[in-house]
Design a protein around this motif. Sequence first.
Motif, PDB file in Angstrom:
ATOM      1  N   ARG A 221       0.842  -1.207   0.000  1.00 26.29           N
ATOM      2  CA  ARG A 221       0.000   0.000   0.000  1.00 26.29           C
ATOM      3  C   ARG A 221       0.875   1.255   0.000  1.00 26.29           C
ATOM      4  O   ARG A 221       0.592   2.232  -0.697  1.00 26.29           O
ATOM      5  CB  ARG A 221      -0.922  -0.012   1.217  1.00 26.29           C
ATOM      6  CG  ARG A 221      -1.995   1.074   1.175  1.00 26.29           C
ATOM      7  CD  ARG A 221      -2.792   1.081   2.455  1.00 26.29           C
ATOM      8  NE  ARG A 221      -3.944   1.955   2.366  1.00 26.29           N
ATOM      9  CZ  ARG A 221      -4.460   2.597   3.399  1.00 26.29           C
ATOM     10  NH1 ARG A 221      -3.931   2.453   4.604  1.00 26.29           N
ATOM     11  NH2 ARG A 221      -5.506   3.391   3.248  1.00 26.29           N
ATOM     12  N   GLU A 222       1.942   1.215   0.804  1.00 25.84           N
ATOM     13  CA  GLU A 222       2.859   2.355   0.839  1.00 25.84           C
ATOM     14  C   GLU A 222       3.505   2.569  -0.525  1.00 25.84           C
ATOM     15  O   GLU A 222       3.652   3.709  -0.990  1.00 25.84           O
ATOM     16  CB  GLU A 222       3.922   2.119   1.904  1.00 25.84           C
ATOM     17  CG  GLU A 222       4.900   3.284   2.059  1.00 25.84           C
ATOM     18  CD  GLU A 222       5.949   3.031   3.119  1.00 25.84           C
ATOM     19  OE1 GLU A 222       7.009   3.683   3.050  1.00 25.84           O
ATOM     20  OE2 GLU A 222       5.717   2.189   4.002  1.00 25.84           O
ATOM     21  N   LEU A 223       3.902   1.470  -1.185  1.00 24.07           N
ATOM     22  CA  LEU A 223       4.481   1.574  -2.523  1.00 24.07           C
ATOM     23  C   LEU A 223       3.496   2.213  -3.495  1.00 24.07           C
ATOM     24  O   LEU A 223       3.866   3.079  -4.299  1.00 24.07           O
ATOM     25  CB  LEU A 223       4.874   0.185  -3.043  1.00 24.07           C
ATOM     26  CG  LEU A 223       6.215  -0.396  -2.622  1.00 24.07           C
ATOM     27  CD1 LEU A 223       6.376  -1.796  -3.199  1.00 24.07           C
ATOM     28  CD2 LEU A 223       7.357   0.499  -3.073  1.00 24.07           C
ATOM     29  N   ALA A 224       2.250   1.777  -3.443  1.00 25.28           N
ATOM     30  CA  ALA A 224       1.236   2.310  -4.349  1.00 25.28           C
ATOM     31  C   ALA A 224       1.010   3.800  -4.118  1.00 25.28           C
ATOM     32  O   ALA A 224       0.957   4.593  -5.064  1.00 25.28           O
ATOM     33  CB  ALA A 224      -0.079   1.544  -4.181  1.00 25.28           C
ATOM     34  N   LEU A 225       0.886   4.182  -2.854  1.00 23.67           N
ATOM     35  CA  LEU A 225       0.659   5.589  -2.534  1.00 23.67           C
ATOM     36  C   LEU A 225       1.844   6.441  -2.971  1.00 23.67           C
ATOM     37  O   LEU A 225       1.673   7.531  -3.522  1.00 23.67           O
ATOM     38  CB  LEU A 225       0.421   5.749  -1.026  1.00 23.67           C
ATOM     39  CG  LEU A 225      -0.888   5.146  -0.493  1.00 23.67           C
ATOM     40  CD1 LEU A 225      -0.888   5.126   1.026  1.00 23.67           C
ATOM     41  CD2 LEU A 225      -2.097   5.918  -1.019  1.00 23.67           C
ATOM     42  N   ARG A 226       3.057   5.940  -2.743  1.00 23.46           N
ATOM     43  CA  ARG A 226       4.253   6.687  -3.130  1.00 23.46           C
ATOM     44  C   ARG A 226       4.351   6.809  -4.642  1.00 23.46           C
ATOM     45  O   ARG A 226       4.675   7.878  -5.176  1.00 23.46           O
ATOM     46  CB  ARG A 226       5.488   5.991  -2.567  1.00 23.46           C
ATOM     47  CG  ARG A 226       6.785   6.789  -2.760  1.00 23.46           C
ATOM     48  CD  ARG A 226       7.983   5.958  -2.345  1.00 23.46           C
ATOM     49  NE  ARG A 226       7.829   5.422  -1.011  1.00 23.46           N
ATOM     50  CZ  ARG A 226       8.503   4.379  -0.562  1.00 23.46           C
ATOM     51  NH1 ARG A 226       9.335   3.742  -1.377  1.00 23.46           N
ATOM     52  NH2 ARG A 226       8.344   3.953   0.666  1.00 23.46           N
ATOM     53  N   GLU A 227       4.076   5.711  -5.351  1.00 23.81           N
ATOM     54  CA  GLU A 227       4.171   5.723  -6.809  1.00 23.81           C
ATOM     55  C   GLU A 227       3.183   6.703  -7.416  1.00 23.81           C
ATOM     56  O   GLU A 227       3.503   7.459  -8.336  1.00 23.81           O
ATOM     57  CB  GLU A 227       3.925   4.314  -7.364  1.00 23.81           C
ATOM     58  CG  GLU A 227       4.317   4.139  -8.809  1.00 23.81           C
ATOM     59  CD  GLU A 227       5.817   4.191  -9.017  1.00 23.81           C
ATOM     60  OE1 GLU A 227       6.223   4.686 -10.089  1.00 23.81           O
ATOM     61  OE2 GLU A 227       6.572   3.768  -8.138  1.00 23.81           O
ATOM     62  N   LEU A 228       1.970   6.701  -6.882  1.00 20.91           N
ATOM     63  CA  LEU A 228       0.957   7.615  -7.417  1.00 20.91           C
ATOM     64  C   LEU A 228       1.266   9.056  -7.047  1.00 20.91           C
ATOM     65  O   LEU A 228       0.976   9.974  -7.820  1.00 20.91           O
ATOM     66  CB  LEU A 228      -0.429   7.219  -6.909  1.00 20.91           C
ATOM     67  CG  LEU A 228      -1.207   6.249  -7.812  1.00 20.91           C
ATOM     68  CD1 LEU A 228      -1.585   6.931  -9.112  1.00 20.91           C
ATOM     69  CD2 LEU A 228      -0.409   4.995  -8.117  1.00 20.91           C
ATOM     70  N   ALA A 229       1.878   9.273  -5.886  1.00 18.82           N
ATOM     71  CA  ALA A 229       2.283  10.630  -5.518  1.00 18.82           C
ATOM     72  C   ALA A 229       3.347  11.138  -6.484  1.00 18.82           C
ATOM     73  O   ALA A 229       3.315  12.290  -6.926  1.00 18.82           O
ATOM     74  CB  ALA A 229       2.815  10.657  -4.087  1.00 18.82           C
ATOM     75  N   ASP A 230       4.305  10.262  -6.841  1.00 13.49           N
ATOM     76  CA  ASP A 230       5.326  10.640  -7.814  1.00 13.49           C
ATOM     77  C   ASP A 230       4.695  10.949  -9.164  1.00 13.49           C
ATOM     78  O   ASP A 230       5.093  11.889  -9.859  1.00 13.49           O
ATOM     79  CB  ASP A 230       6.355   9.510  -7.978  1.00 13.49           C
ATOM     80  CG  ASP A 230       7.244   9.362  -6.758  1.00 13.49           C
ATOM     81  OD1 ASP A 230       7.279  10.308  -5.949  1.00 13.49           O
ATOM     82  OD2 ASP A 230       7.869   8.305  -6.611  1.00 13.49           O
ATOM     83  N   ASP A 231       3.704  10.148  -9.545  1.00 12.46           N
ATOM     84  CA  ASP A 231       3.032  10.368 -10.822  1.00 12.46           C
ATOM     85  C   ASP A 231       2.335  11.724 -10.834  1.00 12.46           C
ATOM     86  O   ASP A 231       2.391  12.454 -11.826  1.00 12.46           O
ATOM     87  CB  ASP A 231       2.013   9.250 -11.072  1.00 12.46           C
ATOM     88  CG  ASP A 231       1.315   9.398 -12.415  1.00 12.46           C
ATOM     89  OD1 ASP A 231       1.978   9.197 -13.442  1.00 12.46           O
ATOM     90  OD2 ASP A 231       0.111   9.732 -12.431  1.00 12.46           O
ATOM     91  N   VAL A 232       1.684  12.085  -9.735  1.00 12.19           N
ATOM     92  CA  VAL A 232       1.020  13.391  -9.638  1.00 12.19           C
ATOM     93  C   VAL A 232       2.046  14.512  -9.758  1.00 12.19           C
ATOM     94  O   VAL A 232       1.827  15.501 -10.464  1.00 12.19           O
ATOM     95  CB  VAL A 232       0.246  13.506  -8.306  1.00 12.19           C
ATOM     96  CG1 VAL A 232      -0.218  14.943  -8.082  1.00 12.19           C
ATOM     97  CG2 VAL A 232      -0.954  12.577  -8.323  1.00 12.19           C
ATOM     98  N   ASP A 233       3.190  14.361  -9.075  1.00  9.33           N
ATOM     99  CA  ASP A 233       4.240  15.378  -9.155  1.00  9.33           C
ATOM    100  C   ASP A 233       4.714  15.572 -10.589  1.00  9.33           C
ATOM    101  O   ASP A 233       4.919  16.702 -11.050  1.00  9.33           O
ATOM    102  CB  ASP A 233       5.433  14.982  -8.281  1.00  9.33           C
ATOM    103  CG  ASP A 233       5.136  15.125  -6.799  1.00  9.33           C
ATOM    104  OD1 ASP A 233       4.151  15.808  -6.468  1.00  9.33           O
ATOM    105  OD2 ASP A 233       5.876  14.539  -5.984  1.00  9.33           O
ATOM    106  N   GLU A 234       4.897  14.458 -11.308  1.00 14.63           N
ATOM    107  CA  GLU A 234       5.363  14.547 -12.686  1.00 14.63           C
ATOM    108  C   GLU A 234       4.331  15.230 -13.574  1.00 14.63           C
ATOM    109  O   GLU A 234       4.672  16.024 -14.453  1.00 14.63           O
ATOM    110  CB  GLU A 234       5.684  13.150 -13.218  1.00 14.63           C
ATOM    111  CG  GLU A 234       6.930  12.556 -12.591  1.00 14.63           C
ATOM    112  CD  GLU A 234       7.137  11.109 -12.970  1.00 14.63           C
ATOM    113  OE1 GLU A 234       6.398  10.625 -13.848  1.00 14.63           O
ATOM    114  OE2 GLU A 234       8.019  10.462 -12.385  1.00 14.63           O
ATOM    115  N   ARG A 235       3.057  14.936 -13.353  1.00 15.12           N
ATOM    116  CA  ARG A 235       2.013  15.570 -14.153  1.00 15.12           C
ATOM    117  C   ARG A 235       1.937  17.069 -13.864  1.00 15.12           C
ATOM    118  O   ARG A 235       1.741  17.882 -14.769  1.00 15.12           O
ATOM    119  CB  ARG A 235       0.671  14.892 -13.897  1.00 15.12           C
ATOM    120  CG  ARG A 235       0.607  13.475 -14.450  1.00 15.12           C
ATOM    121  CD  ARG A 235      -0.668  12.745 -14.064  1.00 15.12           C
ATOM    122  NE  ARG A 235      -0.547  11.336 -14.374  1.00 15.12           N
ATOM    123  CZ  ARG A 235      -0.861  10.802 -15.550  1.00 15.12           C
ATOM    124  NH1 ARG A 235      -1.318  11.566 -16.509  1.00 15.12           N
ATOM    125  NH2 ARG A 235      -0.714   9.515 -15.764  1.00 15.12           N
TER     126      ARG A 235
END
Length: 386
Positions: A221-235
Amino acid sequence: MAEAAERRRKSPEQILKEIERSKRGYFKLYIGAAPGVGKTYTMLREANDMLAEGVDIVVGVVETHGRKATAEQIGALPVLPLKPIEYKGRTFYELDVEGVIKRRPQFVIVDELAHTNVPGSKNKKRYEDVLEILDAGISVLSTMNIQHLESLHDIVEDLTGVKVRERVPDWILDVANEVQLVDLPPEKLLERLKAGKIYRPEKIPQALEHFFRPTNLIALRELALRELADDVDERLEEYREDDGAEEVAGASPKILVLVSDGGNAERLIRRGWRIAQRMKAELFILHVPTKPADRLSEAERKKLREIEALAKILGGKFFIRAAGGRPVIDVIVEFIKENAITQVVLGQTGMSRWQEILRGSLANRIMERTRFVDVLIVGNGQEKTR
């Protein structure tokens, strides 16, 4: 005012990028931390809402895994026939890419993005099917779990002890116009599992002992939340660039991964890719062979092909530089300086402490002969589990 308007004006590259994307379908991806969080259920529920609003949306393929609630959620959605494929005397059914393109709906549902198609299919992987459909101008809704991202392969295996065989390249997140996290707290997910809402009763004990251990679910779950947070930052960064925001001044970081033909090459490349993503850096992979190409065994040649394929999947630049009788360190340092590398990633060597003292470690020799270059040493799997 004129200067402000000039800053807001989009570059030709940005305009061409938008034109290119506009020709393709819209791609929405639902991501979860683990099986059973409700990705497919959520996707189908939203698809039915779209259908009620008059959107021409159809089911290309949905994997219900025997879950009654998921099957019922298909509701009134039109379902396209799957394509039968004969393989080893059996008939399998896969997404009919040609049928979808011929039908030309506005949206098509393609579940389980990481799925590997049966041999004989048009494409090897389902995500390749999706790319073809998007290129035809048809929009796609799809799902996947975070552990299927290529760069997370080693991390997930270390955390859970499970080797994920079906994987997708991380750049698929860049292709997606929208990424939605379908989240469920670990305790709720375990309740669903024990209630038989994820797997059949006979599979529940094994799942609880392995993949569905609470510590695994929390980490995923932590991996998923972190990955999606990175994706939001990139967008957000992309939007800023589209709006004409100036880039931050400074040298561009460049990551170099040094690989041998040993067993940890893939681990090093994935680690290097994740560092490059975090730093928005270019990724280089370098192999300096210790013997001539004509003396390589078939197993060694195969290993190099696999390393190069992984580098390509992750968008890295793969190089092989023969030493030609020179010390390997000379070749590495030369490459670092030629390409303005800022960080080097390498694996632990098999040298003893005394050997390192007498000959000098590779990391120390790199730092002694370069300036402003950081070196990261990645431990191997055996060392981590000691």
